[in-house]
Write a protein that holds these residues in place. Structure first.
Motif, PDB file in Angstrom:
ATOM      1  N   PRO A  35       0.832  -1.212   0.000  1.00 47.91           N
ATOM      2  CA  PRO A  35       0.000   0.000   0.000  1.00 47.91           C
ATOM      3  C   PRO A  35       0.866   1.261   0.000  1.00 47.91           C
ATOM      4  O   PRO A  35       1.938   1.283   0.588  1.00 47.91           O
ATOM      5  N   TYR A  36       0.349   2.278  -0.664  1.00 45.21           N
ATOM      6  CA  TYR A  36       1.080   3.549  -0.728  1.00 45.21           C
ATOM      7  C   TYR A  36       1.084   4.235   0.640  1.00 45.21           C
ATOM      8  O   TYR A  36       0.178   4.047   1.450  1.00 45.21           O
ATOM      9  N   THR A  37       2.096   5.061   0.845  1.00 44.89           N
ATOM     10  CA  THR A  37       2.173   5.873   2.054  1.00 44.89           C
ATOM     11  C   THR A  37       2.478   7.323   1.666  1.00 44.89           C
ATOM     12  O   THR A  37       2.715   7.621   0.506  1.00 44.89           O
ATOM     13  N   SER A  38       2.475   8.177   2.668  1.00 44.72           N
ATOM     14  CA  SER A  38       2.808   9.574   2.392  1.00 44.72           C
ATOM     15  C   SER A  38       3.721  10.107   3.489  1.00 44.72           C
ATOM     16  O   SER A  38       3.995   9.409   4.462  1.00 44.72           O
ATOM     17  N   VAL A  39       4.181  11.335   3.306  1.00 46.17           N
ATOM     18  CA  VAL A  39       5.040  11.926   4.332  1.00 46.17           C
ATOM     19  C   VAL A  39       4.561  13.316   4.698  1.00 46.17           C
ATOM     20  O   VAL A  39       3.970  14.025   3.883  1.00 46.17           O
ATOM     21  N   VAL A  40       4.814  13.660   5.972  1.00 45.19           N
ATOM     22  CA  VAL A  40       4.720  15.069   6.354  1.00 45.19           C
ATOM     23  C   VAL A  40       6.154  15.564   6.434  1.00 45.19           C
ATOM     24  O   VAL A  40       7.023  14.931   7.043  1.00 45.19           O
ATOM     25  N   ALA A  41       6.422  16.669   5.731  1.00 46.75           N
ATOM     26  CA  ALA A  41       7.785  17.180   5.610  1.00 46.75           C
ATOM     27  C   ALA A  41       7.980  18.369   6.542  1.00 46.75           C
ATOM     28  O   ALA A  41       7.064  19.169   6.744  1.00 46.75           O
ATOM     29  N   PHE A  42       9.177  18.484   7.092  1.00 51.36           N
ATOM     30  CA  PHE A  42       9.529  19.604   7.982  1.00 51.36           C
ATOM     31  C   PHE A  42      10.702  20.360   7.360  1.00 51.36           C
ATOM     32  O   PHE A  42      11.760  19.788   7.137  1.00 51.36           O
ATOM     33  N   LEU A  43      10.461  21.640   7.066  1.00 50.67           N
ATOM     34  CA  LEU A  43      11.451  22.451   6.364  1.00 50.67           C
ATOM     35  C   LEU A  43      12.029  23.532   7.268  1.00 50.67           C
ATOM     36  O   LEU A  43      11.312  24.073   8.114  1.00 50.67           O
ATOM     37  N   ASP A  44      13.288  23.850   7.026  1.00 49.76           N
ATOM     38  CA  ASP A  44      13.897  24.995   7.688  1.00 49.76           C
ATOM     39  C   ASP A  44      13.420  26.264   6.978  1.00 49.76           C
ATOM     40  O   ASP A  44      13.572  26.380   5.768  1.00 49.76           O
ATOM     41  N   PRO A  45      12.853  27.237   7.721  1.00 51.76           N
ATOM     42  CA  PRO A  45      12.267  28.392   7.049  1.00 51.76           C
ATOM     43  C   PRO A  45      13.310  29.310   6.403  1.00 51.76           C
ATOM     44  O   PRO A  45      12.976  30.063   5.493  1.00 51.76           O
ATOM     45  N   GLU A  46      14.551  29.269   6.853  1.00 51.86           N
ATOM     46  CA  GLU A  46      15.586  30.129   6.271  1.00 51.86           C
ATOM     47  C   GLU A  46      16.230  29.472   5.049  1.00 51.86           C
ATOM     48  O   GLU A  46      16.273  30.058   3.978  1.00 51.86           O
ATOM     49  N   SER A  47      16.743  28.255   5.216  1.00 49.60           N
ATOM     50  CA  SER A  47      17.403  27.593   4.080  1.00 49.60           C
ATOM     51  C   SER A  47      16.386  26.969   3.128  1.00 49.60           C
ATOM     52  O   SER A  47      16.706  26.695   1.975  1.00 49.60           O
ATOM     53  N   MET A  48      15.150  26.769   3.608  1.00 46.10           N
ATOM     54  CA  MET A  48      14.083  26.105   2.860  1.00 46.10           C
ATOM     55  C   MET A  48      14.447  24.655   2.529  1.00 46.10           C
ATOM     56  O   MET A  48      13.832  24.020   1.675  1.00 46.10           O
ATOM     57  N   GLU A  49      15.451  24.109   3.211  1.00 48.16           N
ATOM     58  CA  GLU A  49      15.787  22.707   3.036  1.00 48.16           C
ATOM     59  C   GLU A  49      14.780  21.845   3.800  1.00 48.16           C
ATOM     60  O   GLU A  49      14.337  22.220   4.886  1.00 48.16           O
ATOM     61  N   THR A  50      14.473  20.685   3.238  1.00 44.67           N
ATOM     62  CA  THR A  50      13.655  19.729   3.960  1.00 44.67           C
ATOM     63  C   THR A  50      14.562  19.012   4.955  1.00 44.67           C
ATOM     64  O   THR A  50      15.491  18.310   4.571  1.00 44.67           O
ATOM     65  N   LYS A  51      14.317  19.237   6.257  1.00 46.77           N
ATOM     66  CA  LYS A  51      15.200  18.689   7.288  1.00 46.77           C
ATOM     67  C   LYS A  51      14.921  17.209   7.530  1.00 46.77           C
ATOM     68  O   LYS A  51      15.828  16.422   7.685  1.00 46.77           O
ATOM     69  N   PHE A  52      13.635  16.868   7.624  1.00 46.54           N
ATOM     70  CA  PHE A  52      13.276  15.462   7.802  1.00 46.54           C
ATOM     71  C   PHE A  52      11.818  15.276   7.425  1.00 46.54           C
ATOM     72  O   PHE A  52      11.078  16.257   7.230  1.00 46.54           O
ATOM     73  N   GLU A  53      11.438  14.015   7.281  1.00 48.42           N
ATOM     74  CA  GLU A  53      10.052  13.692   6.948  1.00 48.42           C
ATOM     75  C   GLU A  53       9.582  12.561   7.843  1.00 48.42           C
ATOM     76  O   GLU A  53      10.384  11.778   8.344  1.00 48.42           O
ATOM     77  N   VAL A  54       8.269  12.512   8.047  1.00 50.65           N
ATOM     78  CA  VAL A  54       7.697  11.442   8.854  1.00 50.65           C
ATOM     79  C   VAL A  54       6.691  10.695   7.986  1.00 50.65           C
ATOM     80  O   VAL A  54       5.790  11.307   7.399  1.00 50.65           O
ATOM     81  N   ARG A  55       6.871   9.394   7.888  1.00 52.76           N
ATOM     82  CA  ARG A  55       6.010   8.594   7.028  1.00 52.76           C
ATOM     83  C   ARG A  55       4.692   8.289   7.733  1.00 52.76           C
ATOM     84  O   ARG A  55       4.645   8.028   8.940  1.00 52.76           O
TER      85      ARG A  55
END
Ligand code: K7E
Ligand code: CUA
Ligand code: CA
Length: 610
Positions: free
Chosen positions: A189-209
């Motif tokens: 089955p497919y899954t999804s992620v909630v992503a957490f980004l740094d607001p300054e660098s706009m890099e995605t720091k980590f995700e939670v499946r």
């Protein structure tokens, strides 16, 4: 078919009676006058609030005044827009970001301003692009997007929220589930992620499946949890499968616990981003079961409760924001989608199917008091989001509510096959809601956030201190830095470009490095170059750099696109492109300045002008 004459007469009589009723009735006239008084903003007066509406498939943000409903500005984000000199040219850095991250259009749903100590700090406004899994950051001092990023491992960037109270991170929900390992051959089955980004660098720091999808987002007021609705706990791949369960979930992510797990190396890195799997790291995710295909999730201003709207259930679920336990599940009406708040303990929930806003008292609903419903008002029609001024903050203002309706049906004349989206302004200052006004906006606002004009005013800069890369007055130059490279260091000042002519050769790459050296506000100059797909606009003190191909031999007049002075039309200059085999010497611009604009013969075309 012949029309029966009586039918025509009957219609005429009814219409006449209707007109007499509306115009002739004193009570209705004074009600109209009172409503008009509440929304009337006299010429020269300011609106009390400024609203930022997401532009949906317009890919932009609309700025409107409340209570007037006037459209004040559009901030283009995921679409080039000549009106603001935004991302027009192929070499514009924003346009390149757009192309590299998914294309020249977006579907923006949720504007989220940055916060410091729980109040808007005016630094940034974040906005999602559902279609291409992107987030953009708008500089609120300049009202222009300054960064656009694609989020790895995520499709359908839907709900977004900043982590209160200090914008520690930006939360982005993935709505469109994907094969967990990214391999389409994987039958799981497919899954999804909630992503957490740094607001300054706009890099995605980590995700939670998450085993399900993720729809709308909010965060607790203390930085502890992010909340996302998931309407597909079934992990279905078609509609029938997605509406099997009576309950789906609000997904709460414990942010400090997730950060600790990432720091401890628990994430599986994919496309450069550590993904946490809650089955391997228990405690980071709590699934709170709520009915049924829930949509909106909104945290109350005091941070005590999380309200999830039932969508296919006529209820909202009230969850304790600290214990994550359900405390009540009151009925509110059909098709509840989103909730907002006043400053007196009331919630307002949009009812898509009932075409209503329902006002209910939070404390009474939690205590199970039978009279928790305070009022209902009809809207026109099929409301999606609604937002009370300040309702998304810890300090709602409590006087106006904007209903963002999906269908306007009979509210406007048809101006094409579809009808405009309809916004309605409702007075929520009293016990009963009062409809004040309606106005259309371009397609298709989803959500809105509001700031008071007084708060916004000092946040927006109009004159900038020139940056380190600025071109100073008197330091303009045309530099040939290679056989086919020319840099033009240019300044703009009423009502001239310096230099006002640039000689180049076919095959050259010409970099315009331009500073607006004006020092008074609203003295914007544009720089448009015909047949080169180039238009930018610059605030006083601002510098932009853009590179274009010289193009075909010819004379191209660059000109100012922002009306700036009585000599605005004269504010132009020439780029002369000599043919490849031209024997005409390319003039040294400085030398030509010394001879009052005459071309100096004999300056070699490849000689660097200092
Ligand atoms: Cu309800 Cu994308 Cu906010 Cu639209 S979502 S309604
Ligand atoms: Cu500068 Cu018009
Ligand atoms: Ca479901």
């Amino acid at each position: 078919m012949k029309r029966h004459p009586f039918a025509l007469i009957a219609v005429t009589v009814v219409a006449t009676l209707g007109a007499v009723h509306t115009l002739g009735c004193g009570a209705s006239r004074s009600a109209r006058a009172l409503a008009a008084e509440k929304v009337y903003v006299a010429p020269g007066e300011l609106d009390k609030y400024y609203g930022f509406l997401s532009g949906g498939q317009s890919g932009s943000v609309f700025v409107i005044g409340i209570p007037s409903g006037r459209l004040i500005r559009e901030i283009p984000v995921f679409e080039p827009r000549a009106a603001y000199g935004y991302a027009v040219n192929e070499n514009d850095p924003r346009r390149q970001e757009l192309v590299e991250t998914g294309g020249l259009w977006g579907d923006s749903h949720h504007p989220a301003p940055s916060e410091t100590h729980g109040v808007y700090d005016g630094k940034y406004l974040f906005i999602n692009d559902l279609a291409n899994g992107r987030v953009a950051r708008i500089r609120l001092d300049y009202f222009e997007a300054d960064k656009i990023v694609k989020i790895p491992n995520l499709q359908g960037a839907h709900g977004i929220a900043v982590v209160s109270p200090d914008t520690h991170l930006l939360v982005v929900n993935g709505e469109f589930e994907q094969p967990t390992d990214g391999m389409v051959t994987n039958p799981a089955p497919y899954t999804s992620v909630v992503a957490f980004l740094d607001p300054e660098s706009m890099e995605t720091k980590f995700e939670v499946r998450v085993a399900g999808n993720l729809d709308i987002a909010d965060t607790s007021k203390d930085g502890r949890y992010s909340f996302s609705t998931s309407y597909n706990l079934e992990q279905g791949k078609d509609l029938d499968q997605m509406i099997q369960f009576d309950r789906d979930a609000v997904v709460a992510v414990d942010i400090p616990a997730a950060e600790a797990a990432v720091a401890a190396g628990k994430g599986h890195v994919r496309n450069g981003v550590p993904i946490l799997d809650p089955t391997e790291t228990p405690g980071i995710v709590t699934m709170i079961p709520v009915p049924k295909n829930p949509h909106g999730v909104n945290v109350t201003p005091d941070g005590r409760y999380v309200i999830a709207a039932g969508k296919l259930s006529p209820t909202v679920t009230i969850i304790d924001a600290h214990t994550l336990k359900i405390v009540a599940e009151p009925e509110v009406g059909l098709g509840p989608l989103h909730t907002t708040f006043d400053d007196r303990g009331n919630a307002f929930t949009s009812l898509f199917l009932d075409s209503q806003v329902v006002k209910w008292n939070i404390d009474k609903a939690v205590k199970g008091a039978p009279d928790y419903i305070v009022d209902r008002i009809n809207v026109h029609y099929n409301i999606g989001h609604l937002q009370a001024v300040g309702g998304e903050t810890m300090h709602p203002y409590g006087d106006f509510l904007l209903a963002l309706n999906k269908l306007s049906k009979d509210q406007y004349l048809p101006v094409g096959p579809d009808m405009p989206e309809n916004q309605e302004l409702i007075d929520i200052s009293g016990q009963k809601m009062k409809m004040l006004a309606s106005f259309p906006t371009p397609p298709e606002p989803h959500d809105a956030v509001f700031m008071t004009a007084a708060l916004l005013k000092p946040l927006v800069h109009q004159v900038f201190a020139p940056g380190a890369d600025a071109v100073a007055e008197g330091k303009e130059s045309v530099v040939r830095s290679g056989p086919h490279e020319v840099t033009v260091n240019m300044t703009l000042l009423r009502s001239a470009y310096t230099p006002d002519h640039v000689d180049v050769r076919e095959g050259d790459r010409v970099t315009f490095h331009i500073t607006n050296v004006e020092t008074i506000r609203d003295m914007i100059h544009g720089f448009a170059l015909p047949d080169h797909n180039l238009n930018i606009s610059l605030a006083p003190g601002f510098t932009k750099t853009i590179t274009v191909d010289a193009g075909k031999p010819g004379v191209y007049w660059y000109y100012c696109t922002n009306f700036c002075s009585a000599l605005h039309l004269e504010m132009r200059g020439r780029m002369v492109v000599q043919p490849q085999d031209s024997t005409v010497a390319i003039a040294d611009w400085h030398a030509s300045q010394n001879t009052k604009g005459l071309v100096v013969p004999g300056v070699p075309s490849t000689g660097a002008a200092k």
